[in-house]
Design a protein around this motif. Structure first.
Motif, PDB file in Angstrom:
ATOM      1  N   THR A 123       0.839  -1.206   0.000  1.00  0.00           N
ATOM      2  CA  THR A 123       0.000   0.000   0.000  1.00  0.00           C
ATOM      3  C   THR A 123       0.867   1.246   0.000  1.00  0.00           C
ATOM      4  OG1 THR A 123      -1.741  -1.129   1.222  1.00  0.00           O
ATOM      5  CG2 THR A 123      -1.800   1.273   1.237  1.00  0.00           C
ATOM      6  N   ARG A 124       0.537   2.147  -0.886  1.00  0.00           N
ATOM      7  CA  ARG A 124       1.179   3.465  -0.923  1.00  0.00           C
ATOM      8  C   ARG A 124       0.155   4.521  -0.531  1.00  0.00           C
ATOM      9  NH1 ARG A 124       5.952   6.406  -0.791  1.00  0.00           N
ATOM     10  NH2 ARG A 124       5.349   8.511  -1.389  1.00  0.00           N
ATOM     11  N   ARG A 125       0.534   5.390   0.388  1.00  0.00           N
ATOM     12  CA  ARG A 125      -0.356   6.487   0.766  1.00  0.00           C
ATOM     13  C   ARG A 125       0.101   7.783   0.096  1.00  0.00           C
ATOM     14  NH1 ARG A 125      -0.601   9.805   6.448  1.00  0.00           N
ATOM     15  NH2 ARG A 125       1.517  10.196   5.733  1.00  0.00           N
ATOM     16  N   GLU A 126      -0.866   8.539  -0.395  1.00  0.00           N
ATOM     17  CA  GLU A 126      -0.608   9.900  -0.877  1.00  0.00           C
ATOM     18  C   GLU A 126      -1.682  10.790  -0.266  1.00  0.00           C
ATOM     19  OE1 GLU A 126       2.023  10.616  -2.652  1.00  0.00           O
ATOM     20  OE2 GLU A 126       2.608   8.631  -3.376  1.00  0.00           O
ATOM     21  N   ARG A 127      -1.382  12.056  -0.161  1.00  0.00           N
ATOM     22  CA  ARG A 127      -2.355  12.983   0.447  1.00  0.00           C
ATOM     23  C   ARG A 127      -2.670  14.128  -0.506  1.00  0.00           C
ATOM     24  NH1 ARG A 127       0.432  13.731   6.304  1.00  0.00           N
ATOM     25  NH2 ARG A 127       2.296  13.646   5.013  1.00  0.00           N
TER      26      ARG A 127
END
Ligand code: NI
Length: 139
Positions: A5-9
């Motif tokens: 999982t990659r998180r971006e905001r």
């Protein structure tokens, strides 16, 4: 099969409303989310991919490439934008987190396959209390 999982905001404005309803009807149904002069959220987008570990790299997918893909195709188009007005892949949709998650899936699915992994889940956290997860049409 392993999951990554990659998180971006991103920060964006929107309102929830239906063009064909009056302002009163929209406010009655969508509440403060239909505020005519918009409101904003600090969204978190979690992109989960799955695949097998490449024995040569130890990776399922190169996270730098995955992050660049998400930034180029999604974040650059939504960050500091108005989701109702500014985002090509949301045109004609109610700017709900549900619709956003499906649209993000549709934007990313093919490109993630080209990176050698399979898209598993798009999760979007709109507030501390509200999160949407989309696993595609045939989960
Ligand atoms: Ni909202």
């Amino acid at each position: 099969m392993i999951y990554l999982t990659r998180r971006e905001r991103f920060n964006a404005a929107h309102k929830l409303y239906k063009e064909e309803w009056s302002e009163e009807e929209n406010l009655a149904f969508f509440g403060g989310c239909a505020n005519p002069n918009w409101h904003g959220h600090n969204y978190e987008l979690f992109v989960t991919v799955k695949g097998e570990i490449n024995p040569e790299t130890g990776f399922v997918v190169d996270l730098k490439k995955l992050s660049k893909l998400i930034n180029d195709k999604i974040i650059a188009k939504v960050d500091h934008k108005n989701l109702n007005l500014d985002v090509p892949f949301l045109q004609g949709m109610i700017a709900s987190t549900e619709n956003l998650a499906v649209a993000v899936w549709n934007e990313l699915e093919k490109d993630i396959a080209e990176l050698g992994a399979q898209l598993h889940c798009i999760e979007i956290k709109e507030t501390e209390n509200n999160t949407v997860k989309y696993y595609g049409q045939n989960p």
